[in-house]
Design an enzyme around this catalytic site. Structure first.
Site, PDB file in Angstrom:
ATOM      1  N   ASP A  20      -7.873   1.607   1.978  1.00  0.00           N
ATOM      2  CA  ASP A  20      -9.283   1.655   2.376  1.00  0.00           C
ATOM      3  C   ASP A  20      -9.429   1.470   3.890  1.00  0.00           C
ATOM      4  O   ASP A  20      -8.592   0.812   4.521  1.00  0.00           O
ATOM      5  CB  ASP A  20     -10.060   0.556   1.628  1.00  0.00           C
ATOM      6  CG  ASP A  20     -11.567   0.788   1.693  1.00  0.00           C
ATOM      7  OD1 ASP A  20     -11.987   1.928   1.932  1.00  0.00           O
ATOM      8  OD2 ASP A  20     -12.322  -0.181   1.507  1.00  0.00           O
TER       9      ASP A  20
ATOM     10  N   ASN B 173     -10.256   4.128   6.211  1.00  0.00           N
ATOM     11  CA  ASN B 173     -10.048   5.305   7.078  1.00  0.00           C
ATOM     12  C   ASN B 173     -11.325   5.685   7.831  1.00  0.00           C
ATOM     13  O   ASN B 173     -11.296   5.971   9.028  1.00  0.00           O
ATOM     14  CB  ASN B 173      -9.637   6.523   6.239  1.00  0.00           C
ATOM     15  CG  ASN B 173      -8.266   6.389   5.653  1.00  0.00           C
ATOM     16  OD1 ASN B 173      -7.537   5.477   5.985  1.00  0.00           O
ATOM     17  ND2 ASN B 173      -7.909   7.302   4.765  1.00  0.00           N
TER      18      ASN B 173
ATOM     19  N   TRP C  83     -12.303   3.104  10.493  1.00  0.00           N
ATOM     20  CA  TRP C  83     -11.328   3.180  11.598  1.00  0.00           C
ATOM     21  C   TRP C  83     -11.714   4.314  12.543  1.00  0.00           C
ATOM     22  O   TRP C  83     -11.702   4.151  13.761  1.00  0.00           O
ATOM     23  CB  TRP C  83      -9.934   3.417  11.004  1.00  0.00           C
ATOM     24  CG  TRP C  83      -8.797   3.420  11.972  1.00  0.00           C
ATOM     25  CD1 TRP C  83      -8.060   2.350  12.391  1.00  0.00           C
ATOM     26  CD2 TRP C  83      -8.235   4.572  12.636  1.00  0.00           C
ATOM     27  NE1 TRP C  83      -7.084   2.753  13.272  1.00  0.00           N
ATOM     28  CE2 TRP C  83      -7.163   4.113  13.430  1.00  0.00           C
ATOM     29  CE3 TRP C  83      -8.522   5.937  12.622  1.00  0.00           C
ATOM     30  CZ2 TRP C  83      -6.385   4.976  14.207  1.00  0.00           C
ATOM     31  CZ3 TRP C  83      -7.747   6.796  13.400  1.00  0.00           C
ATOM     32  CH2 TRP C  83      -6.699   6.302  14.183  1.00  0.00           C
TER      33      TRP C  83
ATOM     34  N   ARG D 184     -15.137  10.830  10.209  1.00  0.00           N
ATOM     35  CA  ARG D 184     -14.366  10.142   9.173  1.00  0.00           C
ATOM     36  C   ARG D 184     -13.016  10.821   8.883  1.00  0.00           C
ATOM     37  O   ARG D 184     -12.005  10.169   8.644  1.00  0.00           O
ATOM     38  CB  ARG D 184     -15.187  10.069   7.888  1.00  0.00           C
ATOM     39  CG  ARG D 184     -16.466   9.255   8.010  1.00  0.00           C
ATOM     40  CD  ARG D 184     -17.278   9.332   6.727  1.00  0.00           C
ATOM     41  NE  ARG D 184     -16.468   8.962   5.579  1.00  0.00           N
ATOM     42  CZ  ARG D 184     -16.228   7.697   5.212  1.00  0.00           C
ATOM     43  NH1 ARG D 184     -16.755   6.708   5.891  1.00  0.00           N
ATOM     44  NH2 ARG D 184     -15.468   7.442   4.176  1.00  0.00           N
TER      45      ARG D 184
ATOM     46  N   HIS E 216      -8.813   9.869   7.957  1.00  0.00           N
ATOM     47  CA  HIS E 216      -7.944  10.319   6.865  1.00  0.00           C
ATOM     48  C   HIS E 216      -6.671  10.955   7.426  1.00  0.00           C
ATOM     49  O   HIS E 216      -5.578  10.734   6.912  1.00  0.00           O
ATOM     50  CB  HIS E 216      -8.673  11.330   5.966  1.00  0.00           C
ATOM     51  CG  HIS E 216      -9.904  10.772   5.308  1.00  0.00           C
ATOM     52  ND1 HIS E 216      -9.920   9.530   4.725  1.00  0.00           N
ATOM     53  CD2 HIS E 216     -11.147  11.293   5.129  1.00  0.00           C
ATOM     54  CE1 HIS E 216     -11.136   9.311   4.220  1.00  0.00           C
ATOM     55  NE2 HIS E 216     -11.891  10.354   4.458  1.00  0.00           N
TER      56      HIS E 216
ATOM     57  N   LEU F 219      12.807   5.903  -5.449  1.00  0.00           N
ATOM     58  CA  LEU F 219      11.404   5.482  -5.527  1.00  0.00           C
ATOM     59  C   LEU F 219      10.540   6.538  -6.233  1.00  0.00           C
ATOM     60  O   LEU F 219      10.667   7.728  -5.968  1.00  0.00           O
ATOM     61  CB  LEU F 219      10.884   5.279  -4.094  1.00  0.00           C
ATOM     62  CG  LEU F 219       9.377   5.035  -3.931  1.00  0.00           C
ATOM     63  CD1 LEU F 219       8.991   3.666  -4.476  1.00  0.00           C
ATOM     64  CD2 LEU F 219       8.962   5.168  -2.464  1.00  0.00           C
TER      65      LEU F 219
HETATM   66  C1  FPP Z   1     -10.353   5.293   1.897  1.00  0.00           C
HETATM   67  O1  FPP Z   1     -10.941   5.152   3.152  1.00  0.00           O
HETATM   68  C2  FPP Z   1      -9.414   6.405   1.885  1.00  0.00           C
HETATM   69  C3  FPP Z   1      -9.538   7.505   1.088  1.00  0.00           C
HETATM   70  C4  FPP Z   1     -10.632   7.720   0.157  1.00  0.00           C
HETATM   71  C5  FPP Z   1      -8.538   8.581   1.168  1.00  0.00           C
HETATM   72  C6  FPP Z   1      -7.115   8.152   1.311  1.00  0.00           C
HETATM   73  C7  FPP Z   1      -6.310   9.333   1.622  1.00  0.00           C
HETATM   74  C8  FPP Z   1      -5.362   9.392   2.595  1.00  0.00           C
HETATM   75  C9  FPP Z   1      -4.931   8.247   3.397  1.00  0.00           C
HETATM   76  C10 FPP Z   1      -4.649  10.666   2.803  1.00  0.00           C
HETATM   77  C11 FPP Z   1      -3.751  10.759   1.654  1.00  0.00           C
HETATM   78  C12 FPP Z   1      -2.607  11.594   1.796  1.00  0.00           C
HETATM   79  C13 FPP Z   1      -1.631  11.562   0.871  1.00  0.00           C
HETATM   80  C14 FPP Z   1      -0.494  12.488   0.991  1.00  0.00           C
HETATM   81  C15 FPP Z   1      -1.647  10.617  -0.261  1.00  0.00           C
HETATM   82  P1  FPP Z   1     -12.512   5.293   3.236  1.00  0.00           P
HETATM   83  O2  FPP Z   1     -12.811   6.704   3.607  1.00  0.00           O
HETATM   84  O3  FPP Z   1     -13.126   4.799   1.980  1.00  0.00           O
HETATM   85  O4  FPP Z   1     -12.825   4.334   4.432  1.00  0.00           O
HETATM   86  P2  FPP Z   1     -14.144   3.475   4.664  1.00  0.00           P
HETATM   87  O5  FPP Z   1     -14.136   2.395   3.643  1.00  0.00           O
HETATM   88  O6  FPP Z   1     -13.947   2.962   6.033  1.00  0.00           O
HETATM   89  O7  FPP Z   1     -15.306   4.409   4.542  1.00  0.00           O
END
Ligand code: FPP
Length: 252
Positions: A25, A27, A30, A38, A42, A136
């Site tokens: 969580d 992204n 950040w 946003r 990611h 893994l």
């Molecule tokens: C949550 O942050 C993150 C996600 C919903 C997506 C996670 C996906 C990735 C990191 C890319 C994945 C790639 C692979 C190959 C698995 P948020 O957007 O909810 O952040 P916030 O809480 O700050 O809004």
């Protein structure tokens, strides 16, 4: 001495968790903190995924489950959903050779049919090509939520009961576990959530019954394998009692 190697040397096969699950969580926040969209967060989240997979493989962890896209995430703006799916396809295609080289096996849990075709094709290809790897196992939770999973399980139980293949009194926790998306996987020893929130957001609700929970403030794009190792060392300082008393555990 390299601090990764120094800290890693504190772990033995007995003190290494078998299964680590992560809610990635933060992204979006950040990215916003840096005045970016946003999706930028990611994109940088992929570097964290790569580091954590590398670290988990080096530590000898058997299963790493990553919450990449929840059932509820379908409600995000269309452009963000599309960008996430495209990012996922690209990351999987880019990482596949490395997975094969490092004996990493890929699996997916979630409502696979709901994913865009391009995403399903890339995932199925990676799942098939890595199926015989014995190191893994990386489990991507995609279009996943625990309530979806438990509902699917309940439907299967009802169908089997209606067909007289299952008696109500024969249903026990093994029956339930065997009908979840995580069948054949051990339950997580550790659940980590980055991004500062203290909740489990519909993730592996059945399976985390005895998991040790770690909530860290770091946003996911800043998380690295060293952070994972740090948490594992903290995990080892905790006593897991599984409902027993501390004295009962010591007499073993
Ligand atoms: C949550 O942050 C993150 C996600 C919903 C997506 C996670 C996906 C990735 C990191 C890319 C994945 C790639 C692979 C190959 C698995 P948020 O957007 O909810 O952040 P916030 O809480 O700050 O809004």
């Amino acid at each position: 001495m390299n601090s990764w190697l120094e800290k890693k040397s504190k772990l033995t096969p007995e003190t290494t968790p078998v299964h680590v699950a992560i809610i990635m969580d933060g992204n979006g926040r950040w990215a916003k903190n840096q005045g970016q969209e946003r999706v930028f967060g990611h994109q940088h989240g992929v570097a964290a995924v790569r580091s954590v997979i590398e670290g988990a493989a080096e530590l000898g962890i058997r299963y790493l489950t990553l919450y990449a896209f929840s059932t509820e995430n379908w409600n995000r703006p269309r452009a963000e959903v599309d960008a996430l799916m495209t990012l996922m396809v690209k990351a999987i295609e880019n990482e596949l050779d490395e997975f094969i080289e490092n004996n990493v096996r890929l699996q997916v849990i979630g409502d696979f049919a709901r994913l865009p075709e391009e995403c399903r094709t890339a995932l199925q290809n990676a799942i098939n090509k890595s199926a015989n790897n014995t190191g893994l196992t990386v489990v991507l939770a995609l279009s996943y939520s625990a309530r979806w999973e438990i509902t699917q399980m309940a439907r299967q139980v009802a169908t089997a009961a209606a067909e007289h293949k299952l008696l109500a009194e024969d249903i026990d926790d093994q029956t339930v576990a065997s009908l979840l998306a995580t069948r054949n996987m051990p339950d997580p020893d550790i659940l980590i959530r980055t991004g500062g929130e203290c909740r489990v957001s519909n993730f592996l609700l059945w399976q985390i019954a005895y998991a040790e929970l770690f909530f860290v403030d770091k946003m996911w794009p800043d998380f690295r394998k060293d952070d994972l190792l740090e948490i594992i060392l903290r995990y080892n300082a905790r006593e897991r009692r599984f409902g027993k008393t501390g004295d009962q555990l010591q007499s073993h």
